[in-house]
Motif scaffolding. Structure first.
Motif, short mmCIF file in Angstrom:
data_model
loop_
_atom_site.label_atom_id
_atom_site.label_comp_id
_atom_site.label_asym_id
_atom_site.label_seq_id
_atom_site.Cartn_x
_atom_site.Cartn_y
_atom_site.Cartn_z
N VAL B 44 85.46 -124.70 35.70
CA VAL B 44 84.41 -124.12 36.53
C VAL B 44 83.07 -124.58 35.99
N GLU B 45 82.29 -125.28 36.81
CA GLU B 45 80.98 -125.74 36.35
C GLU B 45 79.97 -124.61 36.49
N PRO B 46 78.88 -124.65 35.73
CA PRO B 46 77.83 -123.63 35.88
C PRO B 46 77.31 -123.60 37.31
N GLY B 47 77.16 -122.41 37.86
CA GLY B 47 76.64 -122.27 39.21
C GLY B 47 77.70 -122.40 40.29
N GLU B 48 78.93 -122.65 39.85
CA GLU B 48 80.01 -122.87 40.81
C GLU B 48 80.76 -121.57 41.12
N VAL B 49 81.33 -121.49 42.32
CA VAL B 49 82.20 -120.36 42.65
C VAL B 49 83.61 -120.91 42.81
N LEU B 50 84.53 -120.41 41.99
CA LEU B 50 85.92 -120.86 42.10
C LEU B 50 86.79 -119.69 42.52
N CYS B 51 87.55 -119.87 43.59
CA CYS B 51 88.45 -118.81 44.05
C CYS B 51 89.88 -119.14 43.64
N LEU B 52 90.53 -118.16 43.01
CA LEU B 52 91.94 -118.29 42.66
C LEU B 52 92.73 -117.56 43.72
N ILE B 53 93.60 -118.28 44.41
CA ILE B 53 94.42 -117.62 45.42
C ILE B 53 95.89 -117.84 45.09
N GLY B 54 96.73 -117.05 45.75
CA GLY B 54 98.16 -117.20 45.52
C GLY B 54 98.87 -115.87 45.70
N PRO B 55 100.19 -115.91 45.83
CA PRO B 55 100.94 -114.66 46.02
C PRO B 55 100.85 -113.78 44.77
N SER B 56 101.14 -112.48 44.93
CA SER B 56 101.08 -111.59 43.77
C SER B 56 102.18 -111.98 42.79
N GLY B 57 101.86 -111.86 41.50
CA GLY B 57 102.80 -112.28 40.48
C GLY B 57 102.68 -113.74 40.14
N SER B 58 101.68 -114.42 40.71
CA SER B 58 101.55 -115.85 40.44
C SER B 58 100.77 -116.12 39.17
N GLY B 59 100.18 -115.06 38.56
CA GLY B 59 99.47 -115.23 37.30
C GLY B 59 97.96 -115.33 37.43
N LYS B 60 97.43 -115.15 38.66
CA LYS B 60 95.97 -115.27 38.87
C LYS B 60 95.21 -114.26 38.02
N THR B 61 95.63 -113.00 38.12
CA THR B 61 94.93 -111.94 37.41
C THR B 61 95.03 -112.13 35.90
N THR B 62 96.21 -112.50 35.42
CA THR B 62 96.39 -112.74 33.99
C THR B 62 95.45 -113.85 33.51
N MET B 63 95.36 -114.91 34.31
CA MET B 63 94.47 -116.02 33.96
C MET B 63 93.03 -115.52 33.84
N LEU B 64 92.62 -114.70 34.80
CA LEU B 64 91.26 -114.17 34.80
C LEU B 64 91.00 -113.33 33.55
N ARG B 65 92.00 -112.51 33.20
CA ARG B 65 91.84 -111.61 32.05
C ARG B 65 91.82 -112.38 30.74
N CYS B 66 92.43 -113.56 30.73
CA CYS B 66 92.39 -114.38 29.52
C CYS B 66 90.96 -114.87 29.24
N VAL B 67 90.20 -115.07 30.33
CA VAL B 67 88.87 -115.67 30.18
C VAL B 67 87.94 -114.78 29.35
N ASN B 68 88.06 -113.45 29.47
CA ASN B 68 87.23 -112.62 28.57
C ASN B 68 88.08 -111.93 27.50
N HIS B 69 89.22 -112.52 27.22
CA HIS B 69 90.04 -112.13 26.08
C HIS B 69 90.60 -110.71 26.19
N LEU B 70 90.72 -110.20 27.42
CA LEU B 70 91.44 -108.94 27.60
C LEU B 70 92.92 -109.21 27.41
N GLU B 71 93.28 -110.49 27.57
CA GLU B 71 94.66 -110.94 27.38
C GLU B 71 94.61 -112.15 26.46
N LYS B 72 95.53 -112.20 25.50
CA LYS B 72 95.55 -113.34 24.59
C LYS B 72 96.36 -114.48 25.20
N ILE B 73 96.03 -115.69 24.85
CA ILE B 73 96.86 -116.80 25.32
C ILE B 73 97.78 -117.23 24.19
#
Lengths: 296, 270
Positions: B44-73
């Motif tokens: 994601v470049e600065p100033g950009e809007v990136l949308c993560l789409i996909g069926p539930s259980g596809s890992g979108k939310t987990t990926m998002l939570r990893c970005v601020n370390h609510l979830e460890k990778i």
């Protein structure tokens, strides 16, 4: 159809509850029997009860019971929060010590703990701070360092802390994890999250059982009569050991315990309201003597 | 990658040097036996809007939570604004960050949750003021002025003293966005921000997100709102089963998808 009919305010005849009236009648009879038994039995010695109810000795005992309750609960609540937070900490050392504390203080009778603190002078006549097996920095006479009041408060308070810790832990567990995540996402650390976000919300769950604990503590303070600390029950015992009016003086103590617990229940109601400003609780705290309006 | 913004200065002061705001390389994450993320690459470049789409259980939310370390990778690398998330790399070894450092980095990343997660014991205004006061230790008068301004901006200037339970879902989510913005974040994460809302309240939240995007906020949005994605996103990533199936500009991924899996998903949600 009458056009005005559907605008009429509904004035339906409410469902009758003959069973309730019948049970009221039964209870009234039982109450009358109880009153009769209390009044007509001279052994209760109501004149003696009245004579001692406001006597200086009893009032001083009552005062001691009150401040013992306050001190012991203060130790219990502060210690309980501390132990609960330790128990929930990611630090395994804190978790372990917290578990050990609860295991020991919940696992032994309060009576023994009180007696232990009162007789610590016999076990260790001198208490000192220093390096184990090494030099001492400060020391003092045990009976001076732990006076009778100290023994009573320690005995009651440290035991209470173990129970309060479990109550606080349940309260913290009842707060949605989303609250913690939101706080963390904002950059708040563990301590801030606990103090500012989780504990204030846990209060809603913690307060009612804490009220119970306080009321229970008020009565448990009577145990310190075993170390001859003059609280309400011991004050009564001193008097009846002289005049042999055992039952009237026990009635005096019981009346005071009942009076104070009633006042505490009212206090609990206001505390619950304070920690639930938006009234979100499902068990909305009713006024202590609330009429169940709307559900008649 | 090393130390591009090590001093963590201004919110968008790093736009010029080409450091991506979010960069993920082969990110993996398992819960027990179940591997939720199976090697995600993301940029994601600065100033950009990136949308993560996909069926539930596809890992979108987990990926998002990893970005601020609510979830460890578990493996791979994840950078935000040039800084490794959750770790510090020194002489080829990874060191876990201390809590203080994790908090400092999270403070620069705003997050909006599906279930709002407003602090239930605080009013709307207190919710917004809490983090600037406690985390940044800013002056109360300044924070309050900014908080009122933010509430005005999300159209709730008159509801300062309302508790979350007295607000509708849409209003709560708008307060939650204002709360995140009060920290002046350089990146905003949205985790299905409209999924818990009544259909008629979705619009008011999307409007605010549109405004943010227009102002140049960098946003990573997990969403099921395909209309929003098509209109606002600079890039769309379609995830399924813990992998990125297809990514690219919305005009391609949403309109003319190359993968069969993407096509069948879109056919169901559009």
């Amino acid at each position: 159809m009458d056009a005005g009919a559907k605008d009429d305010v509904i004035r339906a005849i409410p469902v009758r509850h003959p069973g309730r009236w019948a049970s009221i009648a039964v209870l009234a009879v039982l109450a009358a029997m109880l009153a009769h038994a209390l009044v007509t039995n001279d052994a209760f010695g109501w004149d003696i009860v009245w004579k001692y109810l406001f006597s200086e000795q009893i009032l001083r005992g009552l005062w001691a019971t009150l401040y013992l309750t306050v001190y012991a609960m203060a130790v219990g609540v502060v210690g309980g929060v501390l132990i609960a937070v330790m128990r929930l900490s990611p630090n395994p050392v804190l978790r372990g010590s917290s578990w050990l504390y609860t295991w020991f203080f919940r696992g032994t009778p309060v009576m023994i703990q009180i007696l232990f603190w009162a007789t610590i002078g016999a076990l260790y006549p001198r208490l000192s701070i220093g390096i184990p097996f090494g030099p001492e920095f400060a020391s003092g006479d045990s009976n001076t360092l732990v006076p009778l009041l100290g023994a009573a408060v320690l005995g009651l308070g440290l035991n209470e802390a173990a129970y309060m810790a479990e109550i606080v832990r349940a309260g913290v567990g009842a707060v949605d994890v989303g609250q913690t995540e939101a706080a963390h996402a904002l950059g708040m650390n563990q301590a801030q999250t606990m103090r500012r976000i989780v504990l204030p919300q846990a209060m809603r769950v913690i307060i009612p059982p804490t009220g119970n604990e306080t009321i229970s503590m008020l009565k448990t303070t009577s145990l310190v009569s075993v170390i001859a600390y003059t609280e309400l029950l011991y004050a009564a015992q001193i008097i009846y050991s002289r005049n042999y009016q055992t039952i009237p003086l026990l009635m005096v103590a019981a009346i005071w315990y009942l009076a104070v617990t009633s006042v505490l229940s009212v206090g609990q109601y206001f505390l619950e309201r304070h920690y639930d400003p938006a009234g979100r609780s499902r068990v909305t705290p009713g006024r202590p003597m609330q009429r169940d309006e709307g559900r008649r | 990658m090393d130390g591009a913004a090590a001093d963590g200065t201004a919110a968008d002061g790093t736009a010029a040097d080409g450091t991506p705001m979010v960069l993920a390389e082969n990110v993996r994450r398992s819960f027990g036996q179940h591997e939720v993320l199976r090697g995600i690459d993301l940029r994601v470049e600065p100033g950009e809007v990136l949308c993560l789409i996909g069926p539930s259980g596809s890992g979108k939310t987990t990926m998002l939570r990893c970005v601020n370390h609510l979830e460890k990778i578990d493996s791979g690398r994840l950078w935000v604004d040039g800084e490794l998330v959750g770790y510090r790399e020194q002489r080829g070894r990874l060191y876990e960050l201390r809590e203080r450092e994790v908090c400092r980095r999270r403070a620069d990343i705003g997050m909006v949750f599906q279930r709002f997660n407003l602090f239930a014991h605080m009013t709307a205004l207190e919710n917004i003021m809490e983090a600037p006061l406690r985390v940044r230790r800013e002056k109360r008068s300044e924070v309050e002025e900014r908080a009122r301004g933010l509430l005005d901006r999300v159209g709730l200037g008159s509801r300062c003293d309302a508790y979350p339970s007295q607000l509708s879902g849409g209003q709560q989510q708008r307060v939650a966005i204002a709360r995140a913005l009060a920290m002046r974040p350089k990146l905003m994460l949205f985790d299905e921000p409209t999924s818990a809302l009544d259909p008629e309240l979705v619009g008011e939240v999307l409007d605010i997100m549109r405004g943010l995007a227009a102002e140049g906020m960098t946003m990573l949005v997990v969403t099921h709102e395909m209309g929003f994605a098509r209109e606002v996103a600079d890039a769309v990533v379609f995830m399924d089963g813990g992998v990125v199936v297809e990514s690219g500009p919305p005009s391609q991924v949403l309109v003319d998808p190359q993968q069969e899996r993407t096509r069948s998903f879109l056919a169901k949600v559009l």
